[in-house]
Motif scaffolding. Structure first.
Motif, mmCIF file in Angstrom:
data_model
loop_
_atom_site.group_PDB
_atom_site.id
_atom_site.type_symbol
_atom_site.label_atom_id
_atom_site.label_comp_id
_atom_site.label_asym_id
_atom_site.label_seq_id
_atom_site.Cartn_x
_atom_site.Cartn_y
_atom_site.Cartn_z
ATOM 1 N N GLU A 123 12.418 77.190 -1.828
ATOM 2 C CA GLU A 123 11.986 76.576 -3.084
ATOM 3 C C GLU A 123 12.565 75.183 -3.302
ATOM 4 O O GLU A 123 12.242 74.526 -4.290
ATOM 5 C CB GLU A 123 12.316 77.510 -4.253
ATOM 6 N N SER A 124 13.386 74.723 -2.372
ATOM 7 C CA SER A 124 13.861 73.335 -2.434
ATOM 8 C C SER A 124 12.956 72.422 -1.627
ATOM 9 O O SER A 124 13.127 71.196 -1.646
ATOM 10 C CB SER A 124 15.300 73.235 -1.908
ATOM 11 N N ASN A 125 11.974 73.000 -0.919
ATOM 12 C CA ASN A 125 11.091 72.217 -0.062
ATOM 13 C C ASN A 125 9.626 72.386 -0.440
ATOM 14 O O ASN A 125 8.742 72.404 0.410
ATOM 15 C CB ASN A 125 11.311 72.593 1.405
ATOM 16 N N CYS A 126 9.381 72.552 -1.728
ATOM 17 C CA CYS A 126 8.025 72.599 -2.281
ATOM 18 C C CYS A 126 8.167 72.305 -3.764
ATOM 19 O O CYS A 126 9.272 72.346 -4.302
ATOM 20 C CB CYS A 126 7.372 73.969 -2.058
ATOM 21 N N GLY A 127 7.067 71.996 -4.430
ATOM 22 C CA GLY A 127 7.185 71.728 -5.861
ATOM 23 C C GLY A 127 6.155 70.751 -6.354
ATOM 24 O O GLY A 127 4.984 70.800 -5.960
ATOM 25 N N LEU A 128 6.620 69.813 -7.162
ATOM 26 C CA LEU A 128 5.724 68.928 -7.910
ATOM 27 C C LEU A 128 6.004 67.472 -7.566
ATOM 28 O O LEU A 128 7.148 67.041 -7.522
ATOM 29 C CB LEU A 128 5.976 69.158 -9.405
ATOM 30 N N TYR A 129 4.941 66.733 -7.307
ATOM 31 C CA TYR A 129 5.002 65.272 -7.296
ATOM 32 C C TYR A 129 4.312 64.842 -8.584
ATOM 33 O O TYR A 129 3.087 64.832 -8.676
ATOM 34 C CB TYR A 129 4.275 64.683 -6.094
ATOM 35 N N HIS A 130 5.114 64.510 -9.587
ATOM 36 C CA HIS A 130 4.570 64.251 -10.921
ATOM 37 C C HIS A 130 4.353 62.766 -11.127
ATOM 38 O O HIS A 130 5.260 61.963 -10.914
ATOM 39 C CB HIS A 130 5.519 64.793 -11.988
ATOM 40 N N SER A 135 9.982 53.017 -14.832
ATOM 41 C CA SER A 135 10.521 52.005 -15.753
ATOM 42 C C SER A 135 9.813 50.667 -15.597
ATOM 43 O O SER A 135 10.007 49.753 -16.393
ATOM 44 C CB SER A 135 12.028 51.836 -15.507
ATOM 45 N N THR A 136 8.982 50.535 -14.559
ATOM 46 C CA THR A 136 8.324 49.257 -14.280
ATOM 47 C C THR A 136 6.875 49.223 -14.745
ATOM 48 O O THR A 136 6.245 48.178 -14.737
ATOM 49 C CB THR A 136 8.339 48.972 -12.764
ATOM 50 N N GLY A 137 6.312 50.379 -15.135
ATOM 51 C CA GLY A 137 4.915 50.436 -15.529
ATOM 52 C C GLY A 137 3.975 50.680 -14.360
ATOM 53 O O GLY A 137 2.775 50.876 -14.538
ATOM 54 N N THR A 138 4.499 50.667 -13.122
ATOM 55 C CA THR A 138 3.698 50.929 -11.928
ATOM 56 C C THR A 138 3.648 52.430 -11.661
ATOM 57 O O THR A 138 4.691 53.086 -11.665
ATOM 58 C CB THR A 138 4.311 50.221 -10.706
ATOM 59 N N PRO A 139 2.459 53.008 -11.423
ATOM 60 C CA PRO A 139 2.376 54.455 -11.159
ATOM 61 C C PRO A 139 3.227 54.874 -9.961
ATOM 62 O O PRO A 139 3.160 54.262 -8.890
ATOM 63 C CB PRO A 139 0.883 54.672 -10.879
ATOM 64 N N LYS A 140 4.027 55.897 -10.180
ATOM 65 C CA LYS A 140 4.883 56.441 -9.130
ATOM 66 C C LYS A 140 4.821 57.956 -9.174
ATOM 67 O O LYS A 140 4.324 58.541 -10.135
ATOM 68 C CB LYS A 140 6.341 55.987 -9.335
ATOM 69 N N LEU A 141 5.329 58.590 -8.137
ATOM 70 C CA LEU A 141 5.377 60.047 -8.084
ATOM 71 C C LEU A 141 6.828 60.511 -8.036
ATOM 72 O O LEU A 141 7.579 60.146 -7.127
ATOM 73 C CB LEU A 141 4.625 60.564 -6.852
ATOM 74 N N CYS A 142 7.227 61.298 -9.044
ATOM 75 C CA CYS A 142 8.571 61.875 -9.077
ATOM 76 C C CYS A 142 8.627 63.102 -8.167
ATOM 77 O O CYS A 142 7.733 63.945 -8.227
ATOM 78 C CB CYS A 142 8.943 62.342 -10.480
ATOM 79 N N ILE A 143 9.656 63.201 -7.376
ATOM 80 C CA ILE A 143 9.839 64.381 -6.530
ATOM 81 C C ILE A 143 10.692 65.389 -7.281
ATOM 82 O O ILE A 143 11.874 65.155 -7.540
ATOM 83 C CB ILE A 143 10.535 64.021 -5.199
ATOM 84 N N LYS A 322 21.070 68.738 -13.145
ATOM 85 C CA LYS A 322 20.736 69.378 -11.873
ATOM 86 C C LYS A 322 19.249 69.543 -11.652
ATOM 87 O O LYS A 322 18.826 69.869 -10.541
ATOM 88 C CB LYS A 322 21.441 70.728 -11.758
ATOM 89 N N TYR A 323 18.437 69.344 -12.708
ATOM 90 C CA TYR A 323 17.004 69.548 -12.500
ATOM 91 C C TYR A 323 16.173 68.277 -12.563
ATOM 92 O O TYR A 323 14.944 68.330 -12.558
ATOM 93 C CB TYR A 323 16.444 70.590 -13.475
ATOM 94 N N MET A 324 16.811 67.105 -12.614
ATOM 95 C CA MET A 324 16.024 65.876 -12.621
ATOM 96 C C MET A 324 15.484 65.596 -11.212
ATOM 97 O O MET A 324 15.866 66.239 -10.234
ATOM 98 C CB MET A 324 16.857 64.703 -13.124
ATOM 99 N N MET A 325 14.587 64.636 -11.102
ATOM 100 C CA MET A 325 13.953 64.334 -9.828
ATOM 101 C C MET A 325 14.994 63.933 -8.787
ATOM 102 O O MET A 325 16.090 63.446 -9.113
ATOM 103 C CB MET A 325 12.934 63.205 -9.996
#
Length: 350
Positions: A123-130, A135-143, A322-325
């Protein structure tokens, strides 16, 4: 305990308890587990194991099921809702080389007839790319790995004292706030979450009142709409323990009008897509405070001169939990300070 271990346990000890419900269907914990089992095998057979998948959301309830099926097969899921432009999607596909794109029709609704058994999944090697603007306004994906998403759910479950509770999520669960505060909080506590595909103020009040919700998850614009809506009947809200509002501030006049009408005060939550929920206020006073740190959250305020703010001083909020990206996908620039704190870009007073 891992999330899939928890779900397997709930499917065993309370198989007929409802896990997910909307205005069309309801899914018990037993049904949910059997769907995960069957579709994990289906996805692996289709070559989806350990892949990055862009998922176009139709029904939110179906997304809630399919996300678990995909992560059970080791996938990273990028939720794409109707409010995300095609231009943004094309940029993400080009930048990250995303090859798999599906919608809710791809994964079957059939439950497994196999014995209810636990499977192994890291479960540490699957999840959400949100998706986030960062902070820059450019679309990014959080791991955000599934193990971290589960930890956020546990934190909200502890905050709200959830156990086999009823959570009405007015806010879409594919948004980061409701994903943690409603969806993950429900799954980690054996609770049920009512999912709204479309927010209609009168319908929302009717569900909260007749379904006897114990917790409501919402954003400010929804509270404003509910405060002003005309109702056809009176409701008993005595089962409600909290209306938790995130992703913005509710004006004082709306808070007062809401309490006068429904007899319930508005609680507040502060967080971000990158970090999840961080700070909550569950009491009326002080009304303008954003509250106290949730379990396991470290906060420091940094003044413009780079030094830590003292009591009564302002500074930019830096957060560690502990649960941030773990990072932004594909970004090489360091986004955390030397102590592992993430700069929120918000000014607070200690």
């Amino acid at each position: 305990m891992k999330l899939f271990e928890l779900l397997n346990e709930y499917a065993c000890v309370m198989p007929y308890n409802i896990a997910l419900v909307d205005n069309i269907r309801s899914i018990t914990y037993n049904q949910l587990w059997r769907l995960i089992q069957a579709n994990r095998c289906y996805l692996i057979a289709k070559g989806f194991q350990n892949q990055v998948v862009m998922y176009r959301i139709g029904s939110q309830l179906k997304f809630a099921i399919d996300f678990l099926c995909l992560t059970a097969a080791g996938c990273w899921v990028i939720p794409i809702s109707s409010d995300i432009s095609e231009a943004t999607c094309k940029k993400l596909i080009a930048k990250h080389g995303i090859a798999l794109e599906i919608d809710s029709s791809f994964i079957p609704n059939a439950c497994s007839d196999q014995p209810r058994e636990l499977f192994e999944q890291d479960e540490s090697n699957c999840g959400l790319y949100h998706l986030t603007s960062g902070s820059t306004g450019t679309p990014k994906l959080c791991i955000r790995a599934l193990i971290r998403l589960k930890e956020e759910g546990l934190s909200f479950a502890q905050l709200l004292s959830l156990k086999y509770s009823k959570i009405a999520s007015l806010s879409p669960i594919y948004h980061s706030y409701a994903f943690g505060a409603a969806y993950m909080a429900a799954l980690t506590s054996g609770s049920c979450v009512y999912i709204f595909d479309k927010f209609i103020p009168r319908k929302a009040v009717d569900v909260i009142g007749t379904w006897k919700a114990s917790v409501v998850i919402a954003v400010p614009v929804m509270i404003k709409a509910i405060t002003a809506v005309s109702l056809l009947k009176e409701y008993d809200f005595s089962t409600l323990s909290a209306i938790l509002v995130g992703a913005g501030n509710v004006p004082a006049e709306i808070k007062a009008a809401f309490k006068k009408r429904f007899g319930i005060f508005i609680s507040a939550n502060y967080g971000s897509t990158e970090t999840g929920g961080l700070i909550s206020r569950l009491t009326e006073c002080p009304a303008e405070s954003i509250g106290k740190e949730m379990e396991g959250i470290e906060v420091k305020l940094i003044r413009q001169d780079g030094k830590k703010a003292e009591n009564g001083e302002e500074g930019e909020a830096y957060i560690k939990c502990k649960y941030m990206m773990s990072n932004y996908l594909g970004e090489k620039t360091e986004v955390f300070d030397k102590g592992g704190f993430f700069p929120m870009g918000d000014i607070m007073m200690k």
